[in-house]
Scaffold this motif. Structure first.
Motif, PDB file in Angstrom:
ATOM      1  N   ARG A 191       0.852  -1.115   0.116  1.00  0.00           N
ATOM      2  CA  ARG A 191       0.025  -0.037  -0.031  1.00  0.00           C
ATOM      3  C   ARG A 191       0.805   1.185   0.045  1.00  0.00           C
ATOM      4  NH1 ARG A 191      -3.421  -0.892   5.259  1.00  0.00           N
ATOM      5  NH2 ARG A 191      -1.482  -1.151   5.992  1.00  0.00           N
ATOM      6  N   LEU A 192       0.333   2.068  -0.942  1.00  0.00           N
ATOM      7  CA  LEU A 192       1.245   3.401  -1.021  1.00  0.00           C
ATOM      8  C   LEU A 192       1.409   4.226   0.333  1.00  0.00           C
ATOM      9  CD1 LEU A 192       0.822   4.535  -4.759  1.00  0.00           C
ATOM     10  CD2 LEU A 192       2.807   3.161  -3.518  1.00  0.00           C
ATOM     11  N   SER A 193       0.282   4.134   1.244  1.00  0.00           N
ATOM     12  CA  SER A 193       0.201   4.526   2.332  1.00  0.00           C
ATOM     13  C   SER A 193       1.479   4.281   3.363  1.00  0.00           C
ATOM     14  CB  SER A 193      -1.182   4.218   3.314  1.00  0.00           C
ATOM     15  OG  SER A 193      -1.111   3.020   3.324  1.00  0.00           O
ATOM     16  N   THR A 199       3.333  12.477  -0.167  1.00  0.00           N
ATOM     17  CA  THR A 199       2.962  13.555  -0.837  1.00  0.00           C
ATOM     18  C   THR A 199       3.885  14.635  -1.030  1.00  0.00           C
ATOM     19  OG1 THR A 199       0.720  13.108   0.348  1.00  0.00           O
ATOM     20  CG2 THR A 199       1.347  15.490  -0.471  1.00  0.00           C
ATOM     21  N   ASP A 227      -5.040   3.077  -4.516  1.00  0.00           N
ATOM     22  CA  ASP A 227      -4.097   4.301  -3.855  1.00  0.00           C
ATOM     23  C   ASP A 227      -3.131   4.999  -5.069  1.00  0.00           C
ATOM     24  OD1 ASP A 227      -2.880   1.933  -4.249  1.00  0.00           O
ATOM     25  OD2 ASP A 227      -1.804   1.830  -2.277  1.00  0.00           O
ATOM     26  N   ALA A 230      -5.084   7.501  -6.631  1.00  0.00           N
ATOM     27  CA  ALA A 230      -5.477   8.836  -5.510  1.00  0.00           C
ATOM     28  C   ALA A 230      -4.009   9.542  -5.564  1.00  0.00           C
ATOM     29  CB  ALA A 230      -5.434   8.029  -4.138  1.00  0.00           C
ATOM     30  N   VAL A 231      -2.772   8.982  -5.749  1.00  0.00           N
ATOM     31  CA  VAL A 231      -1.859   9.936  -5.995  1.00  0.00           C
ATOM     32  C   VAL A 231      -1.744  10.667  -7.258  1.00  0.00           C
ATOM     33  CG1 VAL A 231       0.847   9.637  -6.240  1.00  0.00           C
ATOM     34  CG2 VAL A 231      -0.253   8.237  -4.433  1.00  0.00           C
TER      35      VAL A 231
END
Length: 237
Positions: A191-193, A199, A227, A230-231
């Motif tokens: 996951r990119l989180s 950001t 994700d 989203a980015v």
């Protein structure tokens, strides 16, 4: 661990007692104390004292580092219910946290510390390597251990890649390597989180790479991870 144990860690790490991303030795020790058994707590307290002793044996941490899992356990660090103490600890295990704590109390710095960290990484199994990567933002090593991050990013171990792209990589890894690391997360299903400071570090080239990935997935009739979209959608040049 006790307040005295936490203070030992803070004194040993100096300015690095609080790392990038808000992670701190104090928060780590407080969270870990909630997950240790009495026996695990006693063992780790003794290990911290042994590692932090000025003039102690140079190979003390070499002996104790692999033994952490056996004495402290390896379950999730954060409880599934209740409030989490200490930021930046999502996905950590108890043994990782205990090993990180041992690294933060080493009474060495600079090149000597960087060399010790590199040695523990090179000799360690996957769990030990993750702990070394997790510890980097709390250690006074500057950019001297970037090679460790690069090595982890060359693997196909999703857990190592995720640990490698923490606050230390966000601060010290060059743009091209960092972008490739993010893309590798996408391919490995990380996951990119999990990527620290995504950001702030995201740029037009990374977005271009992610868009190309998305087009390939769509052309193949496959879904694009949310994700990733989203980015791309949130990027502001």
């Amino acid at each position: 661990m006790t307040a005295g144990d936490r203070a030992t860690g803070e004194r040993a790490t100096g300015e690095r007692a609080t790392g990038d991303g808000g992670l701190s030795v104090d928060g780590l020790a407080s969270t870990l104390a909630l997950r240790l058994t009495g026996a695990g707590h006693a063992w780790l307290t003794n290990a911290v004292n042994a590692v932090s002793a000025v003039g102690g044996s140079a190979d003390t941490i070499d002996q104790l580092f692999p033994a952490v899992r056996r004495h402290c356990g390896h379950g999730p660090l954060l409880a599934s219910t209740g409030p989490a103490t200490g930021p930046g600890l999502h996905g950590w295990t108890v043994d990782e946290a205990a090993r990180v704590l041992l690294l933060t109390v080493l009474p060495i710095s600079g090149d000597t510390l960087a060399g010790t960290v590199a040695r523990l990484y090179e000799r360690g199994d996957a769990a030990e390597r993750r702990a070394v990567l997790r510890a980097l933002p709390l250690l006074d090593v500057g950019p001297d251990t970037v090679a460790i991050v690069r090595d982890a990013l060359r693997t196909n171990d999703a857990t190592l890649v995720a640990a490698a792209l923490g606050p230390y990589a966000a601060r010290h890894l060059d743009d091209a390597s960092w972008r490739q690391g993010v893309l590798k997360c996408v391919f490995l299903g990380v996951r990119l989180s999990e990527v620290a400071d995504l950001t702030r570090r995201a740029d037009e080239e990374l977005v271009r790479m992610l868009v190309a990935f998305a087009h390939e997935r769509i052309a193949a009739g496959r879904d694009v991870p949310p994700d990733v979209l989203a980015v791309v959608e949130s990027f502001q040049p």
